[in-house]
Design a protein around this motif. Structure first.
Motif, PDB file in Angstrom:
ATOM      1  N   ASP A 152       0.693  -1.238  -0.021  1.00  0.00           N
ATOM      2  CA  ASP A 152       0.198  -0.057  -0.048  1.00  0.00           C
ATOM      3  C   ASP A 152       0.953   1.411   0.057  1.00  0.00           C
ATOM      4  N   HIS A 153       2.156   1.307  -0.576  1.00  0.00           N
ATOM      5  CA  HIS A 153       2.865   2.358  -0.895  1.00  0.00           C
ATOM      6  C   HIS A 153       3.403   2.447  -2.149  1.00  0.00           C
ATOM      7  N   ALA A 188       7.213  13.115  -4.246  1.00  0.00           N
ATOM      8  CA  ALA A 188       6.051  12.404  -5.003  1.00  0.00           C
ATOM      9  C   ALA A 188       6.369  12.809  -6.623  1.00  0.00           C
ATOM     10  N   THR A 221      -2.480  11.075  -5.822  1.00  0.00           N
ATOM     11  CA  THR A 221      -2.021  10.784  -4.378  1.00  0.00           C
ATOM     12  C   THR A 221      -1.006   9.755  -4.472  1.00  0.00           C
ATOM     13  N   ARG A 229       1.933   7.553  -1.896  1.00  0.00           N
ATOM     14  CA  ARG A 229       1.741   7.009  -0.812  1.00  0.00           C
ATOM     15  C   ARG A 229       3.262   6.642  -0.531  1.00  0.00           C
ATOM     16  N   THR A 243       4.384   6.977   7.167  1.00  0.00           N
ATOM     17  CA  THR A 243       4.004   7.057   6.021  1.00  0.00           C
ATOM     18  C   THR A 243       3.578   8.530   5.723  1.00  0.00           C
ATOM     19  N   ILE A 255       1.637  10.984   2.781  1.00  0.00           N
ATOM     20  CA  ILE A 255       1.056  11.154   1.810  1.00  0.00           C
ATOM     21  C   ILE A 255       1.002  12.485   0.958  1.00  0.00           C
ATOM     22  N   HIS A 274      -0.209  15.169  -2.310  1.00  0.00           N
ATOM     23  CA  HIS A 274      -1.222  15.288  -3.311  1.00  0.00           C
ATOM     24  C   HIS A 274      -0.587  16.318  -4.241  1.00  0.00           C
ATOM     25  N   GLU A 309       0.527  15.294   3.921  1.00  0.00           N
ATOM     26  CA  GLU A 309       0.281  14.478   5.205  1.00  0.00           C
ATOM     27  C   GLU A 309       1.010  13.674   5.761  1.00  0.00           C
ATOM     28  N   LYS A 366      -2.333  12.493  12.397  1.00  0.00           N
ATOM     29  CA  LYS A 366      -1.639  13.115  11.383  1.00  0.00           C
ATOM     30  C   LYS A 366      -1.434  14.533  11.400  1.00  0.00           C
TER      31      LYS A 366
END
Length: 396
Positions: free
Chosen positions: A81-82, A112, A133, A135, A144, A146, A148, A177, A374
Motif C-alpha cells: 500500500d505504498h 512524489a 495521491t 503514498r 507514511t 501522503i 497530493h 500529510e 496526522k
C-alpha cells in the motif's frame, strides 16, 4: 601519477519547500552505493562537496547551509500500500559524515513529483488531470507520508500561484500529510513524549534549569521558551549565526536534551548526530520584520518559533519541525501550546524568520498517552536541473 576519471550518475536537482537537494533513483547509483555503508556516504559527501573547511561547497552541488546540503534516494516501494520508498541523507558541511537519523519534511514535497516523473509510481495511479495521491514510505523513521500532486495533461503541474514564505517565487501547491508522525528514534512508534511529561525541567551546565517540551513528532524536537535563554522569538539568522557563544549554547542545550530524550547515551555522542534532535525556542506573538523585509504582525500569528538546524538558525522552518510544532500546539500544557495562548487547537500559524506558516494536527489521549493521527501542511516543489552529476570514480 594516474588519476581515476570522473563517472556520471543520473540525478535531479530539486527544490522541495524551503530546501533543495540532489535526488537519485536507487537503481541509478553505482552497485557499491546501492546498499547502506561507507561507500554510499563517501559518494554523497563528494556529490555535495563535503567536508568543506571553507564552508562554501564550491566543488559540489551543496549550498553550504543545512537547507541545501541534502540528498535523497528513491525506489519503488517494498511496502504494501505504498508507492515509493524515500531515504534522506543530511550531509554535514564541514565534517565527513552523512546523518541518516531523521526525515526532511520540506523535501518530502518533492518526493512524489520525482517519483511520478521517474517511473516509480504506477501510471494507473496518476490521473490525466487532477490530483495524484502518492503514498510514500519514509525509510529513515519508518513512517507514511501522503502527498497530493497536481497533474495537468498527464504531466506534473509545477507552476502556480501558491506562495510559501522562505521561497522566492510562487509554484503549485502540494498538500503533504504526515501520518502518525510521533515515533521513537527507530521509527517503531514509542511515546510522543519520551520523558512521559509534556513539560520538563532540563538542567544544562552554564545555563541552569529551564522548562522544556521534548517531543517525538515529525522529528525529535526540544522546545524552550525564548525568554529563558535571553531571546524574544523575533530574531533573524544574523542574531544567532554570527554569535559564536550563542551557537555553543544552543549545541550544549541540544546535547543535554538529546540525552534526556534517550536519543544518545552521552553528551559527546550528540556531536555525531547533528540532524536530530532539533532545538527550537518559542514566544508569544509579536511584531517583527522578516528576512525579506515583509512585516509580520502579532495579529497574523498564534506564536513565534525559531529553530536550529545542523548547528545554525534555520532561515525559515524545517518541515519536520513544523510537524512537531503543530503537534505540540495541539497538546495542552506544552510550551508551544502555552505560547500560542493555551487551550484546544487543531491548527496553528507561527512566525519564523522568513514569514509565517500554518500547520494542522489533531492530538488525543489514549489510555493516558498522547497520540496524533496526522499532521498536514502545504508546500511546493520544482525541478531545478536534471541530467547527471559527475564525481571522481575513486571517491567511494
Amino acid at each position: 601519477m594516474t588519476h581515476a576519471p570522473q563517472i556520471k550518475i543520473a540525478a535531479t536537482y530539486m527544490r522541495g519547500g524551503t530546501s533543495k537537494g540532489v535526488f537519485f533513483r536507487l537503481q541509478d547509483l553505482p552497485e557499491a552505493v546501492q546498499v547502506p555503508g561507507q561507500a554510499r556516504d563517501n559518494l554523497l559527501l563528494r556529490v555535495i562537496g563535503s567536508p568543506d573547511p571553507y564552508g562554501k561547497h564550491t566543488d559540489g552541488m551543496g549550498g553550504a547551509t543545512s537547507s541545501t546540503s541534502k540528498t535523497v534516494i528513491l525506489s519503488k516501494s517494498s511496502k504494501a500500500d505504498h508507492d515509493v520508498d524515500y531515504l534522506f541523507g543530511q550531509v554535514s558541511i564541514d565534517k565527513p559524515f552523512v546523518d541518516w537519523s531523521g526525515n526532511c519534511g520540506n523535501l518530502s514535497a518533492a518526493v512524489a513529483p520525482f517519483a511520478i516523473s521517474n517511473g516509480l509510481v504506477d501510471r494507473s495511479r496518476v490521473p490525466e488531470n487532477g490530483m495524484a495521491t502518492v503514498r510514500i514510505w519514509q525509510a529513515n523513521i519508518g513512517k507514511t507520508i501522503i502527498a497530493h500532486v497536481p497533474v495537468v495533461g498527464g504531466e506534473i503541474q509545477e507552476t502556480g500561484d501558491f506562495e510559501l514564505d522562505g521561497v522566492t517565487f510562487p509554484a503549485a501547491e502540494i498538500p503533504v500529510e504526515f501520518m502518525d508522525p510521533a515515533s521513537d528514534e527507530d521509527g517503531e512508534g514509542g511515546s510522543m513524549f519520551p520523558t512521559g511529561n509534556v513539560t520538563d525541567d532540563l538542567e544544562v551546565p552554564g545555563i541552569g534549569t529551564i522548562k522544556a517540551t521534548m517531543i517525538n513528532a515529525g522529528i525529535p524536537t526540544i522546545f524552550v521558551n525564548a525568554e529563558a535563554i535571553g531571546y524574544t522569538g523575533t530574531e533573524l539568522q544574523g542574531a544567532i549565526n554570527e554569535d559564536a557563544d550563542a551557537l555553543v549554547m544552543f549545541e550544549n542545550l541540544r546535547a543535554h536534551g538529546a540525552v534526556k530524550m534517550g536519543l544518545v547515551n552521552s553528551i559527546d555522542e550528540a556531536a555525531s548526530r547533528q540532524h536530530t534532535p532539533k532545538i527550537a525556542f518559542v514566544a508569544p506573538p509579536a511584531d517583527y520584520v522578516s528576512s525579506s523585509g515583509k512585516a509580520v504582525h502579532a495579529a497574523d500569528v498564534d506564536l513565534l518559533v525559531r529553530a536550529m538546524s545542523m548547528g545554525k538558525l534555520h532561515h525559515a522552518m524545517m518541515g519536520t519541525a513544523a510537524v512537531a510544532i503543530g503537534t505540540a500546539a495541539a497538546v495542552p500544557g506544552t510550551l508551544v501550546n502555552i505560547a500560542a495562548g493555551g487551550g484546544d487547537r487543531n491548527s496553528v500559524r507561527f512566525g519564523h524568520p522568513s514569514g509565517t506558516l500554518q500547520v494542522g494536527a489533531e492530538a488525543k489521549q489514549v489510555n493516558g498517552e498522547w497520540t496524533v493521527t496526522k499532521a498536514i501542511m502545504s508546500r511546493s516543489a520544482r525541478v531545478l536541473m536534471e541530467g547527471w552529476v559527475r564525481v571522481p570514480g575513486d571517491c567511494f
